[in-house]
Design a protein around this motif. Sequence first.
Motif, PDB file in Angstrom:
ATOM      1  N   LYS A 416       0.819  -1.210   0.000  1.00  0.00           N
ATOM      2  CA  LYS A 416       0.000   0.000   0.000  1.00  0.00           C
ATOM      3  C   LYS A 416       0.853   1.261   0.000  1.00  0.00           C
ATOM      4  O   LYS A 416       2.007   1.252   0.423  1.00  0.00           O
ATOM      5  N   SER A 417       0.222   2.358  -0.441  1.00  0.00           N
ATOM      6  CA  SER A 417       0.889   3.663  -0.371  1.00  0.00           C
ATOM      7  C   SER A 417       1.142   4.041   1.085  1.00  0.00           C
ATOM      8  O   SER A 417       0.366   3.693   1.982  1.00  0.00           O
ATOM      9  N   ARG A 418       2.246   4.793   1.300  1.00  0.00           N
ATOM     10  CA  ARG A 418       2.602   5.216   2.659  1.00  0.00           C
ATOM     11  C   ARG A 418       2.880   6.718   2.667  1.00  0.00           C
ATOM     12  O   ARG A 418       3.442   7.256   1.714  1.00  0.00           O
ATOM     13  N   VAL A 419       2.488   7.353   3.756  1.00  0.00           N
ATOM     14  CA  VAL A 419       2.723   8.799   3.915  1.00  0.00           C
ATOM     15  C   VAL A 419       3.206   9.080   5.326  1.00  0.00           C
ATOM     16  O   VAL A 419       2.744   8.455   6.292  1.00  0.00           O
ATOM     17  N   MET A 420       4.147  10.040   5.456  1.00  0.00           N
ATOM     18  CA  MET A 420       4.576  10.548   6.753  1.00  0.00           C
ATOM     19  C   MET A 420       4.872  12.040   6.584  1.00  0.00           C
ATOM     20  O   MET A 420       5.466  12.453   5.586  1.00  0.00           O
ATOM     21  N   PHE A 421       4.418  12.851   7.545  1.00  0.00           N
ATOM     22  CA  PHE A 421       4.705  14.289   7.488  1.00  0.00           C
ATOM     23  C   PHE A 421       6.143  14.552   7.909  1.00  0.00           C
ATOM     24  O   PHE A 421       6.623  14.005   8.903  1.00  0.00           O
ATOM     25  N   ILE A 422       6.819  15.412   7.141  1.00  0.00           N
ATOM     26  CA  ILE A 422       8.168  15.855   7.498  1.00  0.00           C
ATOM     27  C   ILE A 422       8.076  17.065   8.429  1.00  0.00           C
ATOM     28  O   ILE A 422       8.791  17.168   9.422  1.00  0.00           O
ATOM     29  N   LEU A 423       7.175  17.984   8.097  1.00  0.00           N
ATOM     30  CA  LEU A 423       6.980  19.176   8.925  1.00  0.00           C
ATOM     31  C   LEU A 423       6.289  18.820  10.236  1.00  0.00           C
ATOM     32  O   LEU A 423       5.493  17.883  10.294  1.00  0.00           O
ATOM     33  N   GLU A 424       6.597  19.573  11.270  1.00  0.00           N
ATOM     34  CA  GLU A 424       5.840  19.444  12.515  1.00  0.00           C
ATOM     35  C   GLU A 424       4.421  19.959  12.274  1.00  0.00           C
ATOM     36  O   GLU A 424       4.165  20.735  11.350  1.00  0.00           O
ATOM     37  N   ARG A 425       3.497  19.560  13.151  1.00  0.00           N
ATOM     38  CA  ARG A 425       2.106  19.990  12.987  1.00  0.00           C
ATOM     39  C   ARG A 425       1.997  21.518  12.964  1.00  0.00           C
ATOM     40  O   ARG A 425       1.272  22.091  12.140  1.00  0.00           O
ATOM     41  N   ASP A 426       2.744  22.193  13.868  1.00  0.00           N
ATOM     42  CA  ASP A 426       2.672  23.661  13.910  1.00  0.00           C
ATOM     43  C   ASP A 426       3.167  24.284  12.611  1.00  0.00           C
ATOM     44  O   ASP A 426       2.695  25.340  12.186  1.00  0.00           O
ATOM     45  N   GLY A 427       4.139  23.620  11.952  1.00  0.00           N
ATOM     46  CA  GLY A 427       4.681  24.152  10.708  1.00  0.00           C
ATOM     47  C   GLY A 427       3.670  24.158   9.580  1.00  0.00           C
ATOM     48  O   GLY A 427       3.754  24.981   8.653  1.00  0.00           O
ATOM     49  N   LEU A 428       2.674  23.252   9.650  1.00  0.00           N
ATOM     50  CA  LEU A 428       1.652  23.200   8.597  1.00  0.00           C
ATOM     51  C   LEU A 428       0.845  24.496   8.537  1.00  0.00           C
ATOM     52  O   LEU A 428       0.448  24.948   7.461  1.00  0.00           O
ATOM     53  N   TYR A 429       0.603  25.079   9.729  1.00  0.00           N
ATOM     54  CA  TYR A 429      -0.255  26.267   9.773  1.00  0.00           C
ATOM     55  C   TYR A 429       0.457  27.513   9.247  1.00  0.00           C
ATOM     56  O   TYR A 429      -0.178  28.532   8.985  1.00  0.00           O
ATOM     57  N   ARG A 430       1.799  27.437   9.109  1.00  0.00           N
ATOM     58  CA  ARG A 430       2.533  28.597   8.607  1.00  0.00           C
ATOM     59  C   ARG A 430       2.756  28.537   7.091  1.00  0.00           C
ATOM     60  O   ARG A 430       3.360  29.430   6.518  1.00  0.00           O
ATOM     61  N   LEU A 431       2.275  27.448   6.459  1.00  0.00           N
ATOM     62  CA  LEU A 431       2.429  27.322   5.011  1.00  0.00           C
ATOM     63  C   LEU A 431       1.537  28.333   4.298  1.00  0.00           C
ATOM     64  O   LEU A 431       0.351  28.459   4.610  1.00  0.00           O
ATOM     65  N   LYS A 432       2.096  29.050   3.307  1.00  0.00           N
ATOM     66  CA  LYS A 432       1.324  30.101   2.638  1.00  0.00           C
ATOM     67  C   LYS A 432       1.175  29.876   1.130  1.00  0.00           C
ATOM     68  O   LYS A 432       0.312  30.488   0.508  1.00  0.00           O
ATOM     69  N   ILE A 442      -4.202  17.728   2.501  1.00  0.00           N
ATOM     70  CA  ILE A 442      -3.572  17.715   3.829  1.00  0.00           C
ATOM     71  C   ILE A 442      -4.632  17.535   4.913  1.00  0.00           C
ATOM     72  O   ILE A 442      -4.481  16.732   5.843  1.00  0.00           O
ATOM     73  N   GLU A 443      -5.723  18.273   4.764  1.00  0.00           N
ATOM     74  CA  GLU A 443      -6.816  18.180   5.746  1.00  0.00           C
ATOM     75  C   GLU A 443      -7.414  16.780   5.764  1.00  0.00           C
ATOM     76  O   GLU A 443      -7.700  16.216   6.832  1.00  0.00           O
ATOM     77  N   ALA A 444      -7.585  16.181   4.580  1.00  0.00           N
ATOM     78  CA  ALA A 444      -8.148  14.827   4.495  1.00  0.00           C
ATOM     79  C   ALA A 444      -7.208  13.803   5.121  1.00  0.00           C
ATOM     80  O   ALA A 444      -7.653  12.849   5.782  1.00  0.00           O
ATOM     81  N   LEU A 445      -5.902  13.981   4.946  1.00  0.00           N
ATOM     82  CA  LEU A 445      -4.930  13.082   5.569  1.00  0.00           C
ATOM     83  C   LEU A 445      -5.046  13.135   7.090  1.00  0.00           C
ATOM     84  O   LEU A 445      -5.095  12.099   7.766  1.00  0.00           O
ATOM     85  N   LEU A 446      -5.083  14.356   7.637  1.00  0.00           N
ATOM     86  CA  LEU A 446      -5.144  14.525   9.089  1.00  0.00           C
ATOM     87  C   LEU A 446      -6.456  13.994   9.664  1.00  0.00           C
ATOM     88  O   LEU A 446      -6.495  13.499  10.794  1.00  0.00           O
ATOM     89  N   GLU A 455       5.483   8.258  12.231  1.00  0.00           N
ATOM     90  CA  GLU A 455       6.032   7.244  11.330  1.00  0.00           C
ATOM     91  C   GLU A 455       5.140   7.118  10.099  1.00  0.00           C
ATOM     92  O   GLU A 455       4.059   7.708  10.027  1.00  0.00           O
ATOM     93  N   TYR A 456       5.615   6.333   9.115  1.00  0.00           N
ATOM     94  CA  TYR A 456       4.814   6.106   7.911  1.00  0.00           C
ATOM     95  C   TYR A 456       3.495   5.428   8.278  1.00  0.00           C
ATOM     96  O   TYR A 456       3.455   4.526   9.113  1.00  0.00           O
ATOM     97  N   GLN A 457       2.422   5.887   7.646  1.00  0.00           N
ATOM     98  CA  GLN A 457       1.114   5.261   7.797  1.00  0.00           C
ATOM     99  C   GLN A 457       0.619   4.822   6.417  1.00  0.00           C
ATOM    100  O   GLN A 457       0.805   5.527   5.418  1.00  0.00           O
ATOM    101  N   LEU A 458      -0.003   3.646   6.376  1.00  0.00           N
ATOM    102  CA  LEU A 458      -0.577   3.162   5.124  1.00  0.00           C
ATOM    103  C   LEU A 458      -1.824   3.967   4.796  1.00  0.00           C
ATOM    104  O   LEU A 458      -2.663   4.205   5.673  1.00  0.00           O
ATOM    105  N   ILE A 459      -1.957   4.401   3.550  1.00  0.00           N
ATOM    106  CA  ILE A 459      -3.111   5.203   3.153  1.00  0.00           C
ATOM    107  C   ILE A 459      -3.744   4.621   1.889  1.00  0.00           C
ATOM    108  O   ILE A 459      -3.135   3.813   1.191  1.00  0.00           O
ATOM    109  N   GLU A 460      -4.964   5.046   1.620  1.00  0.00           N
ATOM    110  CA  GLU A 460      -5.664   4.694   0.380  1.00  0.00           C
ATOM    111  C   GLU A 460      -5.981   5.977  -0.366  1.00  0.00           C
ATOM    112  O   GLU A 460      -6.708   6.839   0.146  1.00  0.00           O
TER     113      GLU A 460
END
Length: 642
Positions: A416-432, A442-446, A455-460
Amino acid sequence: MADKYSEILKRYWGYDCFRGIQREIIESICRGDDTLGLMPTGGGKSIAFQVPALAMDGACIVVTPLIALMKDQVDNLRRRGVRAAAIYSGMTHSEIITTLENAVFGAVKILYVSPERLSTDLFQAKLRHTKVSFICVDEAHCISQWGYDFRPSYLRIAQIRRLLPGKPVLALTATATGEVVADIQKRLGFRRENVFKMSFERKNLAYVVRYTEDKMSEMIHILSAVEGCAIVYARNRNHTKDVSKVLCNNGIDATYYHAGLEDAVKDRRQKEWQTGKVRVIVATNAFGMGIDKPDVRTVIHMDCPDSIEAYFQEAGRAGRDGKKAYAVLLYDKYDTNRLKTSLCVSFPEKEYVRQVYDHIAYFYQIGVGSGAGLSFEFNMDKFCRIYRHFQTRAESALKILTRAGYIEYRDNEDHKSRVMFILERDGLYRLKNNTVEEDSVIEALLRNYTGLFVEYQLIEEAVLAMNTGMSQNEIYNILKGLNRKHIIRYVPRSTTPTLRYTQNREDSQYIHIGREVYEDLKAAAGRRIEAVISYAENDTVCRSSQLLEYFGEETAHSCGLCDVCLAETGKEQDVRKISEAKEQIIRILGDGKRHVASDLEIMSFSNAVCDAALDELLNENFIKTDNGFIMLSHTDNKRLER
């Protein structure tokens, strides 16, 4: 009870009646009889097990190696209101448990399972508490070592039969010789022989073998002459790309497909071809299983497959709508040597197999007397680079070791596909600089997955698509974009080879590679290759008749469509024309005078026919020549004796 089957067929599929041997198979399995159905590509195999699954109490367990087909059929059945589910490699442990418990509680009518799952303790434990109607074995030829596509994992089906005493088994396949038919029933433990067979004859399909030293030009000529969509089969991944490029350069819309492409790319290209956006798909034999496109007008093989079974199945994807279609095999002087070389590659020397066994142990640092039960992802490229192996030869050695029982090598394990965030959670809110679509993903992932920052999580991708209203291909591209922006790490779904030690490592000198897993199978593979060569080179017997005879089916008539039949028809027409020309020449010369060749120009025949007629008359001594003149040998020969 018979009416019940028709009602199910009408209610869920909208058909008024069954085709071919579908009803006979359904009635047989519903009586509780072990049943083998031989149904060629396009014969309606799915209906043969899906209707009885809905007619009988309990869940039908469908064993199939085709994960993509499994997913497609589950989706199609659910859209029709049928409670279907699937278990395959790549699912999370919790997903597997949920699916199995649904089956235990009667919430699943049709459960698709990959053969590798059958022997797991979890599956067998849950199966004991599941009410099962019958077991369906799709692609049943895979259980026979005499078949062209033997898969050791299929041998586990016999274990399941022992767990479900009294439950019937339905075996289905599109290609099987008489030897394989007998072996399927033996290995599945049929209580008695019970075979239903459709004719393999395809009356709308013209089989053609074209001998050519320029396959590319011949392919372009064929596709320019025959309209409609097409499949072109090529021998390897690189060849698919090269052939596709040649087609595009010659004004023919084409794309290519092979198992090494990322899933999203494969899905997109398959859909482009199925919807007609692309006319031709150039593919390895990884393409085609479960593809339901009835209007394929042409299937071209750039190279000879290594068995009649494989050729028949792939060629049979043409003309499933019943209209005229063509299956063309391009053949040249190198194909015979290529096929015979492939046999040597598939069965390398036993000493080489032992060497590969040692190199696996070095690769994973497994000592003699240890390793049983250990599993690894297997990086074939790295392995071959370190130990200087050719990939196809090394892969053949791994398959021989699998048949001998020392390891279990799987070349198409689904991950399966795998995803892991590199940025910290707080860093997501500063993305412009994200797009609206990227923020939505991003919202759907969270919202759907936890632990993404750890860590990596399996996603669909399908789940994200449903949540965002986008297509799976759009989700794939956005995830790739977020990966490039270093917001996430995204590993798309892939099929990665795996290797497992089924017993402790032996000293290679004690490895036993028995006759039944080497010499006997090599001889059988050799016979299959000789059958392909014979088919390609035999231009005196109808192509359809040759194929039918291989599968044990006799036919009293020729197809009238293939290159052999058309050539024979042409010869018959030429014989008739030559005979008529001979009569005309005799009449012209019947005046007893000496004639010149130009006197014969009044005849309405081609120069070739006239020349042939004159040659025959000279050989038969009906006419003679004298200083450039033509005359009857005997003046009383007024008519040609017939």
